[in-house]
Structures are given as C-alpha cells and as structure tokens.
Motif scaffolding. Structure first.
Motif, PDB file in Angstrom:
ATOM      1  N   VAL A 161     -27.992  21.641   7.094  1.00 20.16           N
ATOM      2  CA  VAL A 161     -28.616  21.141   5.567  1.00 20.16           C
ATOM      3  C   VAL A 161     -28.484  22.188   4.600  1.00 20.16           C
ATOM      4  O   VAL A 161     -28.736  23.402   4.901  1.00 20.16           O
ATOM      5  CB  VAL A 161     -29.896  20.829   5.859  1.00 20.16           C
ATOM      6  CG1 VAL A 161     -30.499  19.976   4.342  1.00 20.16           C
ATOM      7  CG2 VAL A 161     -30.075  19.549   6.622  1.00 20.16           C
ATOM      8  N   VAL A 163     -29.725  23.083   0.945  1.00 17.57           N
ATOM      9  CA  VAL A 163     -30.413  22.864  -0.448  1.00 17.57           C
ATOM     10  C   VAL A 163     -30.098  23.730  -1.436  1.00 17.57           C
ATOM     11  O   VAL A 163     -29.873  24.932  -1.364  1.00 17.57           O
ATOM     12  CB  VAL A 163     -31.965  23.301   0.111  1.00 17.57           C
ATOM     13  CG1 VAL A 163     -32.733  23.078  -1.314  1.00 17.57           C
ATOM     14  CG2 VAL A 163     -32.358  22.543   1.034  1.00 17.57           C
ATOM     15  N   ARG A 258     -25.441  18.001   5.417  1.00 22.58           N
ATOM     16  CA  ARG A 258     -26.096  17.186   4.624  1.00 22.58           C
ATOM     17  C   ARG A 258     -26.448  18.294   3.212  1.00 22.58           C
ATOM     18  O   ARG A 258     -26.838  19.248   3.363  1.00 22.58           O
ATOM     19  CB  ARG A 258     -27.580  16.891   5.236  1.00 22.58           C
ATOM     20  CG  ARG A 258     -28.298  15.889   4.571  1.00 22.58           C
ATOM     21  CD  ARG A 258     -29.455  15.510   5.368  1.00 22.58           C
ATOM     22  NE  ARG A 258     -30.366  14.626   4.684  1.00 22.58           N
ATOM     23  CZ  ARG A 258     -31.760  14.182   4.999  1.00 22.58           C
ATOM     24  NH1 ARG A 258     -31.838  14.709   6.300  1.00 22.58           N
ATOM     25  NH2 ARG A 258     -32.370  13.624   4.443  1.00 22.58           N
ATOM     26  N   ILE A 260     -28.718  18.408  -0.367  1.00 15.45           N
ATOM     27  CA  ILE A 260     -29.820  17.778  -0.932  1.00 15.45           C
ATOM     28  C   ILE A 260     -30.034  18.872  -2.334  1.00 15.45           C
ATOM     29  O   ILE A 260     -30.039  20.322  -2.182  1.00 15.45           O
ATOM     30  CB  ILE A 260     -31.189  18.086  -0.168  1.00 15.45           C
ATOM     31  CG1 ILE A 260     -31.309  17.093   1.060  1.00 15.45           C
ATOM     32  CG2 ILE A 260     -32.493  17.682  -1.025  1.00 15.45           C
ATOM     33  CD1 ILE A 260     -32.110  17.314   2.115  1.00 15.45           C
ATOM     34  N   CYS A 284     -25.721  13.524  -9.297  1.00 16.35           N
ATOM     35  CA  CYS A 284     -26.013  13.521  -8.011  1.00 16.35           C
ATOM     36  C   CYS A 284     -26.133  11.906  -7.497  1.00 16.35           C
ATOM     37  O   CYS A 284     -25.398  11.655  -6.304  1.00 16.35           O
ATOM     38  CB  CYS A 284     -27.409  14.025  -7.412  1.00 16.35           C
ATOM     39  SG  CYS A 284     -27.371  15.730  -7.797  1.00 16.35           S
ATOM     40  N   GLU A 290     -28.159  13.495  -2.393  1.00 11.96           N
ATOM     41  CA  GLU A 290     -29.574  13.328  -2.383  1.00 11.96           C
ATOM     42  C   GLU A 290     -30.386  14.477  -3.186  1.00 11.96           C
ATOM     43  O   GLU A 290     -29.640  15.434  -3.104  1.00 11.96           O
ATOM     44  CB  GLU A 290     -30.165  13.492  -0.724  1.00 11.96           C
ATOM     45  CG  GLU A 290     -29.825  12.443   0.138  1.00 11.96           C
ATOM     46  CD  GLU A 290     -30.284  12.801   1.411  1.00 11.96           C
ATOM     47  OE1 GLU A 290     -31.274  12.887   1.665  1.00 11.96           O
ATOM     48  OE2 GLU A 290     -29.430  13.439   2.190  1.00 11.96           O
ATOM     49  N   LEU A 327     -39.459  19.012  -0.216  1.00 15.37           N
ATOM     50  CA  LEU A 327     -38.114  19.087   0.306  1.00 15.37           C
ATOM     51  C   LEU A 327     -38.410  18.801   1.959  1.00 15.37           C
ATOM     52  O   LEU A 327     -37.426  18.340   2.528  1.00 15.37           O
ATOM     53  CB  LEU A 327     -37.572  20.599   0.446  1.00 15.37           C
ATOM     54  CG  LEU A 327     -37.120  21.025  -0.997  1.00 15.37           C
ATOM     55  CD1 LEU A 327     -36.814  22.527  -1.202  1.00 15.37           C
ATOM     56  CD2 LEU A 327     -35.627  20.266  -1.342  1.00 15.37           C
ATOM     57  N   ALA A 330     -38.112  14.881   2.000  1.00 17.41           N
ATOM     58  CA  ALA A 330     -36.655  14.745   2.002  1.00 17.41           C
ATOM     59  C   ALA A 330     -35.718  15.084   3.106  1.00 17.41           C
ATOM     60  O   ALA A 330     -35.021  14.159   3.731  1.00 17.41           O
ATOM     61  CB  ALA A 330     -35.876  15.429   0.753  1.00 17.41           C
ATOM     62  N   ILE A 331     -36.191  16.276   3.800  1.00 21.54           N
ATOM     63  CA  ILE A 331     -35.259  16.618   4.933  1.00 21.54           C
ATOM     64  C   ILE A 331     -35.388  15.468   6.257  1.00 21.54           C
ATOM     65  O   ILE A 331     -34.368  15.370   6.935  1.00 21.54           O
ATOM     66  CB  ILE A 331     -35.546  18.041   5.264  1.00 21.54           C
ATOM     67  CG1 ILE A 331     -34.544  18.841   4.048  1.00 21.54           C
ATOM     68  CG2 ILE A 331     -34.684  18.539   6.692  1.00 21.54           C
ATOM     69  CD1 ILE A 331     -34.846  20.394   4.216  1.00 21.54           C
ATOM     70  N   ALA A 335     -31.103  10.442   6.021  1.00 23.49           N
ATOM     71  CA  ALA A 335     -29.932  10.741   5.373  1.00 23.49           C
ATOM     72  C   ALA A 335     -29.525   9.822   4.649  1.00 23.49           C
ATOM     73  O   ALA A 335     -29.122   8.414   5.250  1.00 23.49           O
ATOM     74  CB  ALA A 335     -28.845  11.760   5.838  1.00 23.49           C
TER      75      ALA A 335
END
Length: 346
Positions: A161, A163, A258, A260, A284, A290, A327, A330-331, A335
C-alpha cells in the motif's frame, strides 16, 4: 557561542574602563556614576543569562525553519535518519506475509514539528494496523509530487500500500515549469549590523522573526496562497500537475499496489484551500484513486487546535493521531475498484 564570548569580553573591558573613570571622580558624581553602572550591569547580566538560556535550551520548530530555535529543534529531534536520508529506521525486506505501507510525502509525512517520530501519523498507523503490517516512510521536507514519484520508484522494498500524503503546495514544480511562478519572498535583515545580530544571537533572532511575522512574512504568505489558488485554476498548470500525479497512479497500478491519497489542506486556512483539495479529490475520483480528504473533516475547526504552534502550521500530535485513524479505516476497508487507464483526469 564564540560570538557571545566576544560580547562578554567586550563588556568586561568596557566595565573595567568605566570603573577606572569613576575612580577619578569624587563625591556625588562618583556615587551617582557607580549606581548607574550597577544598574546597567544588572540589565546586561539579565540579557546575557537570557541569551545563554535561549541559545542552549530554547527549541521550537517554525514552518520555514529560519529561526535559531528551529535549528535547535532539528538538532534535538530530527532523528533517526536512515541511509536513504529519511527520518526513519533502515528499510528491510518484508518478513513472510507481512504487508508494507509506504508513506510518501513532504514535511507533513516526515513529521515537521513532531518531537518524537513515533507520534507521526505513519508510525501511529503502523501500531494501529497491528501484527502483519509495517509502515515505512519515504518523505522529506520541501518535496513535491515529482520528488515523491522518484522516491517511490527508488524505494528498495516494494510496498503493498502506498499512502501519498498530498499537501496543496505539491503543485509548485508544475507551476514553475508552466511559467507560473509562486514566489515567497521573506525580507531578511538588510544592514550588516542587524544581520550580524540576528544571525548570531538568539534573543535578537527571536525578536526579529517574531516582529517580522507581523509584517513581511504574513504579507509574503498571503500573496503566495493567493497565487497558489490561481495555479490550481490555471488549465496549463493543472494539466502539467495532473501528468505528475498520473506517473504515481500508473506506477502503482502497473504493480498492483494499492494507492491511497491523504489530502491535507492549509491548516491555517482550511476553507481558503478547499478549492485546491477539491480539485485533487476530483482528480482522484476520476482516476479511481482512493482518497482521504481532510478538508471536510477539519472544516470549521480552529487552526490553533490543529497546528504544532503559532509559528509552525504543520499538523500537531493530536491531528496526526486523527489522520492515522482515518487511514487505518481506509486501509482495512475493501479496496475500491480502480478506474481503467482511460479514466478522465479532471
């Protein structure tokens, strides 16, 4: 400290000369002169003690890192720094089924103003995600989207992931390349004497930059933010910036990583930066990325409750913890299905 020692020696010499001169006087003139000298010496002694105390012990971050107290803060708190130059431990391979979250960003992600790196949102996020997760940082002060893209590609461990900590001045390089300069000119001391005092003495440095914020720093900041909002509205600048963002989105998508985006508004003026974060949020959405947009979360809240201190408008410890919580949710949520390569970029 060498400059302070020279001042002490000069004052001692001046005091000795004054005493010699007073010794040649008689009566009331001598008594009055001695009283005046004692009063002056007392004031100077207090100033010297204050100067020594501020130089050795006063450490406070500022948003521009132009004060002596901010340099003291960095000397005291900006560690560890790993071999890649990031305020983080050394990167290491993932262990077994461990999942790696890589926080990519600028000073907000690196923790400008946060005394302990473990209080940054990335570190808090790592603890909140729990076993099986690890959070690393590829973040430096002053970075923009191009820097972040290069850091992501160069990081020695492939994350699960990413960020992307997006702050609204990340458009800076795209604006410069599009001949849309974003000047931020702070007036430094002009005379040689003033420059010497401000550069070498903590009291003078503190007084000058506190007074300067009332005038030239605030004026420069206001002009910069007005120009920055205009950059987001300029179609040429935005197209160049969208291309910078596309590079990160496509790199992550090609590797099934992924992505974000954490969208951070100006904490000194959340409402004023809302049009900028809205444009990035729309980007986005168009690219199927995301986004955790802090603008609606922070709307209406006092700036003093969000920032490190009155001269450093980076996120404080409390807001870092709040960002970590957003976060984490969200994580750990499923997804979102990414948009295809031809999705519009606003």
């Amino acid at each position: 400290m060498g400059h302070l020692l020279l001042v002490v020696l000069a004052l001692a010499l001046a005091n000795g000369l004054a005493m010699w001169g007073l010794s040649r006087l008689r009566g009331r003139a001598r008594t009055g002169g001695m009283a005046a000298l004692v009063a002056v010496d007392a004031v100077l002694a207090v100033l010297l003690v204050l100067e020594l105390g501020m130089a050795l012990f006063f450490a406070q971050s500022d948003g521009f890192n132009i004060t002596m107290s901010s340099r003291n803060w960095f000397d005291r708190h900006w560690h560890p720094v790993n071999s890649l130059g990031y305020r983080d431990v050394e990167p290491r391979p993932k262990a077994g089924s461990e999942k790696l979250v890589l926080v990519v960003g600028d000073s907000f992600a690196a923790g400008h103003g946060i005394d302990r790196p473990e209080d940054r949102f990335g570190d808090v996020l790592g603890r909140e995600l729990g076993p099986g997760w690890r959070v690393a940082h590829a973040s430096k002060i002053g970075w923009d989207t191009v820097d972040e893209d290069q850091a992501l590609r160069a990081y020695p461990v492939t994350p699960n992931v990413v960020v992307l900590a997006y702050f609204v001045n990340d458009i800076y390089r795209a604006a410069e390349k599009s001949h849309f300069p974003l000047p931020f000119t702070v007036r430094f001391p002009q005379s040689a004497a003033a420059k010497y005092l401000v550069d070498h003495f903590a009291l003078a440095n503190f007084a000058y930059w506190r007074l300067a914020r009332v005038g030239n720093v605030e004026d420069a900041s206001r002009g910069f933010w007005d120009r920055l909002r205009a950059a987001y509205a300029d179609p040429v600048v935005w197209a160049a910036h969208a291309a910078e963002l596309d590079a990160i989105v496509d790199w992550c998508r090609d590797r099934h990583i992924r992505l974000i985006a954490l969208l951070i508004p100006s904490l000194a003026d959340v409402a004023g930066s809302a049009p900028m974060t809205a444009r990035v949020a729309a980007y986005c959405k168009g690219r199927g990325v995301e986004a955790v947009d802090l603008t609606p979360v922070l709307a209406g809240r006092k700036s003093a409750d969000l920032v490190v201190n009155s001269v450093d408008t980076h996120a404080n410890v409390g807001l870092n913890a709040e960002m970590a919580g957003l976060l984490r949710r969200a994580i750990l949520a499923p997804a979102a299905l990414p948009a295809g390569p031809s999705a519009p970029a606003d």
